[in-house]
Design an enzyme around this catalytic site. Structure first.
Site: not given
Ligand code: A5P
Length: 241
Positions: A43-44, A109-110, A118, A98
């Site tokens: 979303s970022t 992350k993930g 990624e 992140a």
């Protein structure tokens, strides 16, 4: 009604959304004409993609490598040209989100399940830029969320058993009542690790377990982190080794 170039109404933002948007829109300044760009997931990064799409519309030439099917779909909608998946890419920059970032600029992350692609894309980039909102900054990784670990479906309970050496009981990730599958057809085990004292060691150790494909620790990878808050962005660079 005031709205940004992307058609987004900033007044609809929560404080966290405003931070994500600020970080995403700032990151587009790192993309030069002719660049090959790793396109993260989440979303970022969506705000970065919207800003990049607007620049492409204005004539910026880029080629992207998406880290997920979702990102590929959005990039296509925004007319951001994509490189073939099965090509050797050398990327000028990769931009990604992140879930946690620590003071050394190491990350977990993930959260969205795209960590394998990624990490491959981040490793192919000369510069890896991480975008977060202010809520993602933590003193130590792992304290506020489990570590995502991508594993092969075959024998996953055995892999989960071996992961217990590094944390509490791993949880098989589900979505809408079904086992969550990554874009690569793997599963995610979310491993509660508590505050991690040596992220580099843990990243390497977990990847030695048979059945583990990759884990969500991104250590010594980000060269720059853009932290967005409603009032603007803070930019941090990794100290030289
Ligand atoms: C995707 O698997 C993740 O690594 C995302 O980059 C991370 O979860 C951040 O996502 P948001 O920007 O949606 O918080």
């Amino acid at each position: 009604m005031s709205s940004s170039a992307s058609g987004h109404d900033p007044r609809a933002d929560t404080s966290q959304d405003a931070g994500k948007r600020a970080a995403g829109e700032a990151a587009v300044d790192w993309v030069r004409d002719g660049a090959r760009v790793g396109l993260g997931t989440g979303s970022t990064v969506k705000y970065f993609l919207l800003a990049l799409g607007a620049r492409v519309k204005d004539g910026l030439r880029v080629q992207g490598v998406p880290t997920s099917h979702d990102t590929a779909e959005l990039a296509r909608q925004l007319r951001i040209p994509l490189l073939p998946e099965h090509e050797l890419w050398t990327l000028d920059v990769a931009v990604d989100g992140a879930d946690e970032i620590d003071p050394r600029l190491d990350a977990i992350k993930g959260g969205g399940g795209a960590l394998l692609r990624e990490k491959i894309v981040a490793a192919a980039a000369r510069t890896f830029i991480v975008l977060v909102d202010h809520t993602k900054c933590v003193p130590a990784l792992g304290a506020s969320m489990p570590l995502p670990v991508e594993v092969t479906p075959f024998g996953w309970p055995n892999t989960a058993k071996l992961l217990r050496a590094f944390g509490d009981e791993p949880a098989l990730r589900t979505r809408q009542g079904k086992v969550f599958e990554t874009d690569g057809g793997n599963y995610i085990l979310d491993l509660p690790v508590r505050a991690i004292d040596d992220p580099a060691r843990l990243e390497a150790q977990i990847n030695l377990i048979p059945g583990v494909v990759e884990n969500g620790l991104f250590v010594n990878r980000a060269s720059t982190v853009i932290i967005g808050a409603p009032g603007g962005v803070q930019i941090k660079h990794r100290a030289a080794p």
